[in-house]
Structure formats: C-alpha cells, structure tokens
Design an enzyme around this catalytic site. Structure first.
Site, PDB file in Angstrom:
ATOM      1  N   HIS A   1       0.820  -1.214   0.000  1.00  0.00           N
ATOM      2  CA  HIS A   1       0.000   0.000   0.000  1.00  0.00           C
ATOM      3  C   HIS A   1       0.852   1.262   0.000  1.00  0.00           C
ATOM      4  CE1 HIS A   1       0.248  -0.281   4.550  1.00  0.00           C
ATOM      5  NE2 HIS A   1       0.299   1.033   4.425  1.00  0.00           N
TER       6      HIS A   1
ATOM      7  N   ASP B   1       1.225  -7.778   2.084  1.00  0.00           N
ATOM      8  CA  ASP B   1       1.333  -6.337   1.888  1.00  0.00           C
ATOM      9  C   ASP B   1       2.792  -5.908   1.745  1.00  0.00           C
ATOM     10  OD1 ASP B   1       0.920  -3.639   1.782  1.00  0.00           O
ATOM     11  OD2 ASP B   1      -0.335  -3.519   3.556  1.00  0.00           O
TER      12      ASP B   1
ATOM     13  N   SER C   1       4.030   2.106   8.535  1.00  0.00           N
ATOM     14  CA  SER C   1       3.781   1.194   7.423  1.00  0.00           C
ATOM     15  C   SER C   1       5.087   0.949   6.675  1.00  0.00           C
ATOM     16  CB  SER C   1       2.758   1.799   6.462  1.00  0.00           C
ATOM     17  OG  SER C   1       1.482   1.827   7.042  1.00  0.00           O
TER      18      SER C   1
END
Length: 716
Positions: free
Chosen positions: A86, A221, A651
């Site tokens: 992402h 991810d 992240s």
C-alpha cells in the site's frame, strides 16, 4: 514551574522508566540510557550502537522514509528495498493501464534493466539527529509571545540552513513535548527509486477494505524497489547511467520465524500521535470530527466504489484514491469504538483532576496551571466550532470533488493577474497546463459529477449558515443534487478539458479574468473566501493557543510524573518500539492466535469477490504443497501480531528479532487498538506484520523472481 533547562526535558521524563515496553515510541539516541536494559531483559542481544550510531554503520542506515509518509528498509547491498504494497501503491498504479494492469496482475522485473523508474518518488536516509533545544531557545529569555515565536523561527532557520550544507542534505527541526524540546534531523535524499516487484492485488491487498485494520489478516502487503545513485554512490536524478546504491547497512533476512513471547522491535518513522491531549480534544475527536469525516467518506466511497466496479479503467484510475479515502475512514470507526470502550474522556478528566490536586499541593495551581485549563476550556469551544467547517471543506472541496483543483489553480492565477504579478501568473499557468495530463489520467468526469451532486448538498446541510455561501444554499434548495450538476458543473469551462487547456495555454489575461464569473470558479472562491478569512484563521489561532497551553501542561507533567515513562508524540521521525510476539483477546470469550497461514487464505478464497479471488498460481502451489523452504507444518506463515506501539508512518517498517534480523514488515494495527494514537491499551493494542517467510515464498515460488534472494543475506 516551567522547565528552563531544555536539554534536560527528556531526561526528567524518562529517569524512572519502569513500565512495560509495549507502549512507547522511543528516540534512538537515548536507548542506551533509558531503554536498553529492559530490552535486553526481554531478550534483545545487541547494543544501542547496533541500532543507532553516527560513526559506524548501524540499523538506522538501513531504514528510510519512503515517499512522503511510509517507512522502508534495505535488504541487500545492491539497494534493494522492501516496503508495504500500500506504500508503493501509487507507483504501481502510475505504471498500470488496462493493457498492463500491474495492480491486478502484479509486476516483477526479471533483471535490473526491467525495473521501472518513478517520477517524484524519493527515499530519505537519516544521517543524524541532534538535540538542538539550547540553540533553538538561544536569546529567547524574557521575550513576549510574538517575539518568542519569531526568535525561535529565526534560530530554527539558521540551524536548518547550516545543517543542509547548501543543498547536500535535507534538514528539519521538530519540536518534542509541545516545544519543551527540539531535535534536528538531517537526511540524505535519493531521487532515483525504481519499482522491482509487486504481487497482484489479490495478494498484496488480499481482503481489501473488509479485512483492513482487522485481525486475523492474510495480506501479502509488500512491494520491492531499488535505490539508485550516481557513480560516486550519491543521490542523483534518474539516469540510465545510475547504478544500484551501496548502503552502509542492510538487514539480514531471517528464516527462523517467530514464536509466542519472542522479542520484537519495530524501527521506523511513526507519523502522528496525540497521547497527552486534554479531555476536550478527545471529546471533539470521538463525538464530532471522526463521525463527520466518516459520514462524508461513506458517500465518497459509495460513489467511487460503484463506478470502479462498473469499469476496469475506472478501477485503475481510482484505486489509489479509494485506498487513501477508505484507510482513514475505517481507522476512525475503530478509534471511536476503542475510545468509547476505554471511557477515554472520563479517564482524561480523572487524570486532569489528579494533576490539579498535585498542583494545589505544591502551590502552583492558581498561578501556573489554572490559567492553562481555563485556556483549554475557552479555546476548545472555539476550535470545535471552526474545525467542523474545516473538516467539511477538506472532505468535500479539497479531497472530494476533484474539479475544484482546477478552480483552485485558476483562482490563484486570477489573483496574481489582478495583483499585477505577471511573471508569477505565467509560472502558475504553465504549471497548471503541465499538471493536466497527470490529473486526467486518473480522473473520470461522470464519477466527479456524482460526487458534486451528493457532497455539495451535504456541505450546505451540515454547516451553519455562516460557513455556507448564500448562493450555494440557494442553489441546493432550488435545484437539488443532479440538477446542480447541470446548472453549475457542466456550465463551467472547467468541465471541458480542451477549452480549459486552450485558455490556460493561449488565453489572454482578459479572457482568464472572465473566469471570475465561471460557476465553478465562483463557487470555489466563495467557499475559499469564508475559509481563508474566517475558518482557517480561527482554527490556527485556537490551535496555537492550545499548543502554548499544552507546553506548560507538559512541563508540569514532567515535574509531576517522575517514576513513570514518557515518550514524545510521533512526528514522522525515526523511533524504536519494542515488545513481544503475542495474540490478544478482543472480547470476552474470544482469543486470537498470534499468526495466520496460507491455509487461512484458501479458506477465504472466493472468485466472485475481487478482494478474495486467490490467484490460480497460488492455489496451485497450495494444492501441490509446493512450499519450498518456506513451509511450516504443511502450510506457509503469512502474518503475525506483536505488542509494538505503532501508528501511521510505521507502514513498511522493519520488524526485527533479538539479533537484529528481519522477521517481518509492519503494515497495520488491529481494529480494537486503533485508538492507540490517543490512548493506549496494552490488552488489545497490537501491530500486524507480514511474515518475511511469506515474502520470500511469493517472490521465489509464486513470481519466479528467486534471483532477488541471491542478493539477500538469508539467515536460517
């Protein structure tokens, strides 16, 4: 009393650090004094210098700020970098088309010549950080509030200029503890970053919005990039002559896996937390701001999602936008639930009452702290009123109806023409023309018209009359949503790309000035006028007053809370969080394991749903039990949870074991713990990480790009 020894501020906070390490985002240069002993008691086997050292290679040299708000880490001596899928999503989307749909099908460069360059994508390596509190506060003694701000600004600019060394480095000074301390951060920024590999969305975004922020997770991810440099190993603009960057340090990759209770550390750049807010701020967030923004994003997601489902081209155009909208939308929902469950407002009130009793006991309440709490009461009432309008403007105008971006650009050009700033107007016109191609690549006018039809009435109905242009109120009452599109949107030259581009490129100043009466430009200027003259100034004034009061309050907390651990709120700078691998109990009678596997992916497989349609190749590998070296007990590990305190910006952060080896890539938090930015609950706050063994499995067995593993230092 306010602390005047600025360098000692953090010292006071951390002196008697005797709390679980599950909570906290700690400054790397202070680990040896305040954290290392506990880390080693928990199993950490390295030194503080192994984590952060300015004189020798350390972990900090393998960690980067990726793009504008994620973390990434180096995993080879040839500049190979891993971050989240992402985080790389915008770059992947930019290279995608209906003919080459890398979002759906994935992308894998089979050699360096196939790696894809990315415009404006950067990675920033921290050279060093330094406590510059004394330098920032130099010469500020006795100044009034305005002069104090000016002096701090002047001192900061001097520090940044000197640290930047005439453009060699990027530097910034950031306040900690609401200005009770200041740190300098100096970065080396690399501008040639190329896409190496990304799994298909059915792996990298498996579960989509349904699973987002949830546990158990089964999302692969991750994405892979490579950092390039010039022949001297220094930053350079993209060039075919650039070579893979040779880092000072990269992370060894562990195949050992994780077990319950293992030590873990997350080393990254957490974005924003507000752990020390007053109760009024928590109340406004959970009862006004989050609900307002959720409601407006409900409508945006409904419209964009339906159009994405109807057309593959629209799906590609809006994929990154949809993800950006939905991520915070779902996080805010979990945040409300968590704050309600913790009774957060009342907990903050009780904490403040305890602080008042302490201040009364030592004789500082009336003189020092009562004015602070009076200021909170006064300013938050103002803030709540005006930030509501600010949130609506942001969600509807700035991040909702996209054609308003043209209105903003045109309004700016008109302002410069009217101000006789011809050269600036020319520059703005050229920039607007240059931006059209990128804008329209990811724009679908029918979708934007639907957003206009639904969002403008919500803005008119949701705010008091003083924040809504009278003309808009009248138009909404007269026409309603769809007719509003006909009467305003489609009558605007901004809705016609060819006419707009011709005007911007070749139109005279006189022709451009006529756009003042364009329906969309006129509507935008009316909203912007209210925002610029009333709303934004009031929000800024109230926020500044609140921050000034918070600085005094934080100084009091320093003095009061010797014996408890304090850490500065996150501010997108390098921090260490540490804890252990563990599951949790979200509600009574439910217990979650700390890991998920490929078996769970197959159990969720549903070809009828885009986000759960497992790729055929992955099904084949599972059915044949073709797991290679990555299989464990007849399946492949996918994700795991641990008690590291993380937030946005983390992240893509490396998750390492006790030996400093990469065991995972952080990508999320659990739903029940999303309020951890405001109030931490060690019972349920868990970070979610991608098991590095699943990454290797996908790269090697699924993608057939096993050559990339040859670059890595894989520890078995």
């Amino acid at each position: 009393m306010l602390c005047k020894n600025w360098t000692a501020v953090l010292l006071v906070f951390l002196l008697a650090f005797q709390v679980s390490a599950k909570e906290g985002m700690w400054i790397p240069i202070l680990l040896e004094k305040y954290n290392l002993a506990e880390m080693q008691e928990m199993g950490f086997k390295l030194t503080a210098q192994d984590i952060y050292d300015v004189n020798h290679a350390s972990m900090k040299d393998a960690v980067v700020i990726f793009g504008g708000g994620c973390t990434g880490e180096l995993i080879s001596d040839e500049g190979l970098l891993i971050t989240n899928h992402h985080c790389g999503y915008g770059a992947i989307q930019a290279h995608s088309s209906v003919e080459h749909d890398y979002l759906t099908n994935g992308f894998w460069a089979m050699n360096k010549s196939e790696e894809l360059p990315n415009q404006r994508l950067t990675v920033s390596f921290l050279e060093y950080m330094e406590d510059v509190s004394d330098k920032v506060m130099e010469g500020t003694e006795g100044l009034d509030e305005t002069a104090l701000r000016d002096k701090i600004r002047s001192n900061t600019q001097t520090i940044v200029k000197n640290a930047g060394q005439e453009g060699k480095f990027s530097a910034s000074v950031k306040p900690l503890f609401y200005g009770n301390q200041y740190f300098l951060y100096v970065y080396k920024v690399f501008r040639d970053v190329r896409l190496v590999g990304a799994p298909p969305s059915a792996i990298g975004k498996f579960g989509g919005d349904t699973d987002n922020w949830m546990w158990p997770r089964h999302t692969g991810d991750f994405s892979l990039f490579r950092v390039y440099a010039n022949k001297d190993n220094e930053p350079a603009d993209y060039s075919p002559d650039n070579v893979p960057y040779q880092p000072k340090k990269f992370f060894p990759v562990s195949m050992k896996g994780v077990q319950q209770g293992d030590f873990t550390m997350v080393f990254g750049n957490p974005g924003t937390t507000t752990e020390y807010w007053a109760h009024q701020a928590v109340d406004i967030t959970m009862n006004q701001r989050d609900p307002d923004r959720i409601m407006l994003r409900d409508k945006k997601l409904e419209i964009i999602g339906a159009d994405m489902e109807s057309d593959p081209a629209i799906r590609i155009q809006y994929a990154a936008k949809y993800q950006s909208i939905s991520n915070a939308w779902k996080k805010w929902q979990g945040e409300i639930k968590g704050l309600e469950r913790l009774d957060a407002v009342n907990k903050k009130l009780a904490y403040e009452q305890e602080f008042k009793a302490w201040a009364e006991q030592n004789g500082t309440w009336e003189s020092t702290y009562k004015p602070v709490f009076d200021e909170f009461e006064k300013q938050y009432e103002v803030y709540a009123k005006y930030v509501k309008a600010s949130d609506y403007y942001s969600e509807v105008v700035l991040r909702g109806v996209e054609v308003f971006r043209h209105a903003q650009a045109v309004s700016s050009i008109i302002n410069f023409i009217e101000g006789k700033q011809d050269e600036v107007a020319k520059v703005r016109r050229a920039a607007a023309v240059a931006g059209l191609e990128g804008f329209y690549k990811n724009f679908n006018q029918p979708t934007d018209e639907k957003l206009f039809a639904e969002l403008m009435p919500l803005l008119a109905a949701g705010l008091s009359d003083e924040f809504v242009p009278a003309e808009l109120k009248e138009m909404v009452q007269k026409y309603g949503g769809r007719e509003l599109v006909e009467k305003v949107y489609r009558k605007s030259v901004l809705s016609n790309r060819e006419k707009l581009e011709k005007l911007l490129r070749d139109g005279s100043d006189k022709q451009l000035l006529k756009l003042r009466k364009d329906p969309l430009v006129n509507l935008y200027k009316q909203i912007d006028y209210i925002n610029e003259t009333t709303v934004s100034p009031k929000v800024r004034e109230a926020s500044a007053a609140i921050d000034a009061a918070m600085k005094i309050y934080m100084a009091g907390l320093m003095e009061k809370n010797v014996g408890k651990a304090f850490y500065p709120d996150a501010n997108l700078t390098l921090r260490v969080a540490y804890g252990k691998v563990e599951g949790y109990e979200p509600v009574d009678g439910v217990e979650y394991k700390y890991y998920t596997t490929l078996t769970g992916i197959m159990e969720k497989d549903n070809p009828e749903i885009y986000d759960y349609d497992v790729p055929d190749r992955l099904r084949e590998l599972y059915e044949n039990k073709d797991f290679g070296a990555y299989g464990v007990d007849g399946t492949v590990p996918v994700c795991f949870t641990a008690s590291n305190h993380t937030t946005g910006g983390n992240s893509g952060s490396p998750v390492v074991n006790a030996n400093g080896e990469l065991i995972g890539v952080n990508f999320d938090r659990c739903w029940e713990g999303t309020m951890s930015d405001i109030m931490y609950d060690p019972k349920v706050c868990r970070n979610i990480s991608l098991d590095i063994r699943y990454v290797l499995f996908i790269v090697d067995k699924f993608a057939g790009a096993g050559y990339l593993l040859n670059e890595m230092d894989i520890v078995k």
